[in-house]
Design a protein around this motif. Structure first.
Motif: not given
Ligand code: MG
Ligand code: ATP
Length: 363
Positions: A37, A309-310
């Motif tokens: 991240t 992201d994720d």
């Molecule tokens: Mg992360």
């Protein structure tokens, strides 16, 4: 639009990084807390001049260091560009575009267009109006730097008016009028831009959601201004500010204006903000984000950079497939803890980077 190089130095948990992403899908693979991240955030930072996670720039500097650096080499349809941010503890960050220092953060807007989709974005529908205003503001600013400046000036004027309301039992009418005029003038332009943006986005979102849901669901989004005005926004906002003075004094802040706006989001006629299931809210948030991608691509005549992201793990198979299809059209950064979902979707031609405690190695 694509990023050719991402360089970090003393940024978060990266002592130094020189990453050369490919033009297609770049998977950043790693365990928790390794810096995936952080890398995504650095890209976001070069697009918007601020982090998506914190308003405090000092947090971005590697702990124990006095300063940090983020640099991105990119190619867009105006050519090759270099965006750099220099951070120093206790000082304002410095932004450089093609080695020229930018006087204001707003100058950055539009050089690097990014659509970021992170777990917190699933909250666009779920959370309060502030989240939805933030969504509007970020998106309009990307395509319309003047909007960003107006918003800054509006917020500054609002702060002054609120300070006046808090301080005095009977505020100086002349002073109040000065702030009212500024708020009404800036507010008018902000509202017009928001109407235009939501108007464009709503058509795209409607079509996109219709195809996701196999023609079954109608996703409708509409701008919901706090000031219900028609035509003369300036005049009506001036009137509304005058009318609300007693209430504003009692509450100690300005109760009417674009800082109280919202976006109405409904699915086949049902208000999702109040009545949507978790899954519906999530799907609507995804549709909005993907609409943004189409919106930016059409407006700028080139696809923005997509950062996921994720989020793959948070979505069911059909939504994952949709997201992965959108990724094929642009440069994409995808963070994940395993490549399983990506492989299952049959994606090939991916560049994989393994992220381990602030390092990134191409596999
Ligand atoms: Mg992360
Ligand atoms: N300013 C800083 N200086 C040094 N390390 C930092 C700084 N800020 C964050 N970190 C470290 O960065 C790591 C978190 O990185 P990041 O959020 O990128 O993880 P991630 O790989 O995305 O993990 P997850 O899979 O859990 O989302 C943590 O170990 C944290 O302590």
């Amino acid at each position: 639009m694509r990023i050719d190089k991402l360089r970090l130095s003393q940024y978060r948990n990266y002592t130094s990084l020189d990453m050369r992403p490919g033009p297609g899908i770049n998977a950043i693979l790693g365990d928790n807390a390794q810096g995936k991240t952080n890398a995504a955030e650095a890209i976001f930072l070069c697009a918007f001049g601020r982090s998506h996670r914190t308003a405090r720039d000092s947090e971005l500097i590697m702990q124990g260091c006095a300063g940090g650096y983020v640099g991105i080499d990119l190619t867009n349809n105006t050519g090759a560009h270099l965006i750099e941010l220099k951070l120093r503890d206790g000082e304002r960050k410095k932004i450089y575009i093609d080695r020229q220092q930018a006087a204001k953060t707003g100058e950055l807007m539009g050089h690097l267009n990014v659509v970021m989709f992170a777990p917190e974005d699933l909250a666009i529908v779920k959370e309060g109006p502030a989240e939805r205003r933030r969504f509007m503001d970020m998106e309009i600013s990307q395509t319309h730097p003047a909007y960003f400046y107006r918003l800054q000036r509006y917020n500054a004027a609002l702060k002054q008016r609120n300070a006046l309301l808090k301080e005095q039992i009977q505020p100086n009418a002349e002073m109040l009028d000065v702030w009212d005029q500024q708020l009404a003038a800036l507010g008018e332009d902000i509202m017009i831009d928001r109407y235009d943006f939501i108007d464009g986005l709503s058509t795209i979102a409607y079509d996109l959601h219709r195809s996701i849901s196999g023609g079954k669901e109608a996703l409708e989004i509409a701008y919901e201004p706090s000031l219900k005005a028609e035509g003369d926004f300036y005049g009506e906002m001036m009137d509304a500010l005058k009318r609300s003075v007693t209430e504003d004094l009692r509450r100690g802040f300005t109760t009417v204006g674009p800082h109280r706006d919202d976006i109405a989001i409904s699915l086949s006629g049902v208000d999702l903000r109040a009545f949507g299931s978790q899954g519906q809210k999530r799907t609507a948030a995804l549709s909005l984000k993907l609409s943004e991608l189409t919106f930016l691509r059409e407006l700028k005549d080139e696809p923005p950079v997509l950062i996921l992201d994720d989020v793959l793990s948070e979505l069911d198979d059909s939504r994952q497939r949709l997201l992965l299809e959108s990724m094929q059209q642009c440069q994409c950064f995808l963070t994940c803890t395993s490549l399983e979902g990506v492989k299952r979707a049959g994606l090939n031609d991916i560049k994989v980077f393994r992220c381990v405690s602030g390092t990134m190695e191409e596999e």
